[in-house]
Design a protein around this motif. Sequence first.
Motif, PDB file in Angstrom:
ATOM      1  N   GLY A  13       0.804  -1.216   0.000  1.00  0.00           N
ATOM      2  CA  GLY A  13       0.000   0.000   0.000  1.00  0.00           C
ATOM      3  C   GLY A  13       0.836   1.265   0.000  1.00  0.00           C
ATOM      4  N   TYR A  45      -4.023   0.934  15.607  1.00  0.00           N
ATOM      5  CA  TYR A  45      -4.350  -0.058  14.575  1.00  0.00           C
ATOM      6  C   TYR A  45      -4.528  -1.449  15.170  1.00  0.00           C
ATOM      7  CZ  TYR A  45      -2.923   4.019  12.065  1.00  0.00           C
ATOM      8  OH  TYR A  45      -2.840   5.317  11.642  1.00  0.00           O
ATOM      9  N   GLU A  50      -8.391  -1.395  12.581  1.00  0.00           N
ATOM     10  CA  GLU A  50      -8.433  -0.621  11.342  1.00  0.00           C
ATOM     11  C   GLU A  50      -7.045  -0.571  10.698  1.00  0.00           C
ATOM     12  OE1 GLU A  50     -11.121   0.814   9.800  1.00  0.00           O
ATOM     13  OE2 GLU A  50     -12.250  -0.325  11.289  1.00  0.00           O
ATOM     14  N   LYS A  52      -3.908   1.216   8.422  1.00  0.00           N
ATOM     15  CA  LYS A  52      -3.366   2.561   8.255  1.00  0.00           C
ATOM     16  C   LYS A  52      -3.512   3.035   6.813  1.00  0.00           C
ATOM     17  CE  LYS A  52       0.913   5.246   8.625  1.00  0.00           C
ATOM     18  NZ  LYS A  52       0.278   6.407   9.278  1.00  0.00           N
ATOM     19  N   LEU A  53      -3.163   2.174   5.868  1.00  0.00           N
ATOM     20  CA  LEU A  53      -3.170   2.567   4.469  1.00  0.00           C
ATOM     21  C   LEU A  53      -4.516   2.256   3.827  1.00  0.00           C
ATOM     22  CD1 LEU A  53       0.434   1.402   3.584  1.00  0.00           C
ATOM     23  CD2 LEU A  53      -0.373   3.738   3.938  1.00  0.00           C
ATOM     24  N   SER A  54      -4.887   3.027   2.836  1.00  0.00           N
ATOM     25  CA  SER A  54      -6.226   2.951   2.263  1.00  0.00           C
ATOM     26  C   SER A  54      -6.433   1.659   1.481  1.00  0.00           C
ATOM     27  CB  SER A  54      -6.463   4.144   1.331  1.00  0.00           C
ATOM     28  OG  SER A  54      -5.703   4.002   0.133  1.00  0.00           O
ATOM     29  N   ARG A  55      -7.695   1.290   1.371  1.00  0.00           N
ATOM     30  CA  ARG A  55      -8.055   0.113   0.590  1.00  0.00           C
ATOM     31  C   ARG A  55      -7.609   0.268  -0.862  1.00  0.00           C
ATOM     32  NH1 ARG A  55     -11.684  -2.690  -2.506  1.00  0.00           N
ATOM     33  NH2 ARG A  55     -12.369  -4.703  -1.651  1.00  0.00           N
ATOM     34  N   GLU A  56      -7.759   1.478  -1.396  1.00  0.00           N
ATOM     35  CA  GLU A  56      -7.382   1.726  -2.782  1.00  0.00           C
ATOM     36  C   GLU A  56      -5.888   1.508  -3.000  1.00  0.00           C
ATOM     37  OE1 GLU A  56     -11.149   3.759  -1.850  1.00  0.00           O
ATOM     38  OE2 GLU A  56      -9.179   3.718  -0.888  1.00  0.00           O
ATOM     39  N   ALA A  57      -5.069   2.021  -2.068  1.00  0.00           N
ATOM     40  CA  ALA A  57      -3.618   1.883  -2.214  1.00  0.00           C
ATOM     41  C   ALA A  57      -3.179   0.427  -2.069  1.00  0.00           C
ATOM     42  CB  ALA A  57      -2.905   2.750  -1.178  1.00  0.00           C
ATOM     43  N   THR A  83      -1.969  -3.770   8.742  1.00  0.00           N
ATOM     44  CA  THR A  83      -1.115  -2.943   9.597  1.00  0.00           C
ATOM     45  C   THR A  83      -0.732  -3.644  10.892  1.00  0.00           C
ATOM     46  OG1 THR A  83      -2.111  -0.920   8.710  1.00  0.00           O
ATOM     47  CG2 THR A  83      -0.785  -0.708  10.726  1.00  0.00           C
ATOM     48  N   ARG A  92      -9.401  -8.966   5.571  1.00  0.00           N
ATOM     49  CA  ARG A  92      -9.611  -7.828   4.668  1.00  0.00           C
ATOM     50  C   ARG A  92      -8.746  -7.969   3.417  1.00  0.00           C
ATOM     51  NH1 ARG A  92      -8.621  -4.239   8.166  1.00  0.00           N
ATOM     52  NH2 ARG A  92     -10.755  -3.803   8.823  1.00  0.00           N
TER      53      ARG A  92
END
Length: 456
Positions: A13, A45, A50, A52-57, A83, A92
């Motif tokens: 990511g 985290y 959750e 740290k880095l976005s789902r898109e990345a 993370t 995920r």
Amino acid sequence: MEFKILAPTGALGAGFGAESLALGVAMKPDVIACDAGSTDSGPYYLGSGEPKLSREAVTRDLRLLLKARDGLNVPLIIGSCGTSGRGEGVDRVAAMAREIAAQEDLTFKLARIYSDQDSDTLARRFTEGRIQPLDGAPELDLDTLISSHVVGMMGVEPIQQALRDGAQVVLAGRASDTALYAAYPHMHGADPGLTWHAAKTIECGAACAIPPSADGLFVHLRDDHFDVEPLDPDSRLTPYSVAAHTLYENANPHLIAEPSGTLDTTDATYTALDGRRVRVAGARYLPAETYTVKLEGSRLVGYQTIALGGIRDRVVIEQLPKLLPFAHDYFATKIQDVFQGRVDPDDVTIDYRLYGQDAVLGARDPQRAEPVHELGMLITVTAPTQETAHAVATFVAHTSSHLPISGYDGLASTVAYPFSPPETDRGPVYRFTLHHVALPETPYEMFSAVHEEVTG
């Protein structure tokens, strides 16, 4: 004997150049490995689950790596998913992998390795004396242990077992960064000292390159040395930059602890092959008498609201050492008055952090005595509920902007706020609770694996 290892980036990511990956793929690695997490960003985290880095990345990087793996037909190993390495993170990333497989018509055998530790087993290990503190560890009691979300940091063994069981893609929970890169060559008989040293060198991708970047490294691991090079044509490695990476995240520059032993780089040599590549030799791996699994734990401590302001008045700045203790006493009384006993002032923390004076180094700042003409003020209120934190922050921010200044008559403004309203809710706040190791009977017992066939 030679093993070729592709480390595309320091964190899934964080990104890497598609051209860099293509160069790495063209060198036909035996394995692709990538870290996806760390405790570097704090306890949130692990506590929340959750990423740290976005789902898109993450999806972007994972798509390229899965397609590269498919073309090469080699293992892809990703550790500390999401993370923190919690089970939610593994699930995920696995869901992303299935989605990508469907879109790209990919088929592979997937192993998910979970590192979450259940409270009953932790309690039993604790009472049996099979949880031991590391240097500087906080005091640990049973209540803290079982109220924390705890993961164990796996070594190479669970990953190797997944590979032996046929996995082509391994998505692991919390794992030693180096274990991800060491697992494949280690299980195929490579020299352990060189294997672990190569793994340590590339664990953060091109972080040891000049300039450091979110990109990849490639290793040729041989019988008595390994060669490492950056994948970005505009980057380079030097003996100094490679050697310096052994200092990163380690208390000792030569001895690097792993679950199964210690990497000793005391006699390691670093030789420039050209302007970009470095040859490394001489490290040893010292097996441990007792196998250990590092435990990481995080628990909820409250909810926070913050206010950010600035001060540019020398009179105010000079009086802050007296004003802030006065403010703390005033607000303790104010909390009792406002909440009429429903909130204990001892359960609310009000912190002033002054950027430009003591915020980073505190009393150790060598320039602490120099005059300051401007300060940034971060006010942080932590309370048992978000509602309480926000309510307290509203009067703390308001009153802090009009503290009584000796030498000024009438109402004075002390803090300027750049935002309206100045209060921002941060949500739940966590803290790390463990700096300990568990003593398992086997390297596998604290981890569980689930295998599945993913088809596009």
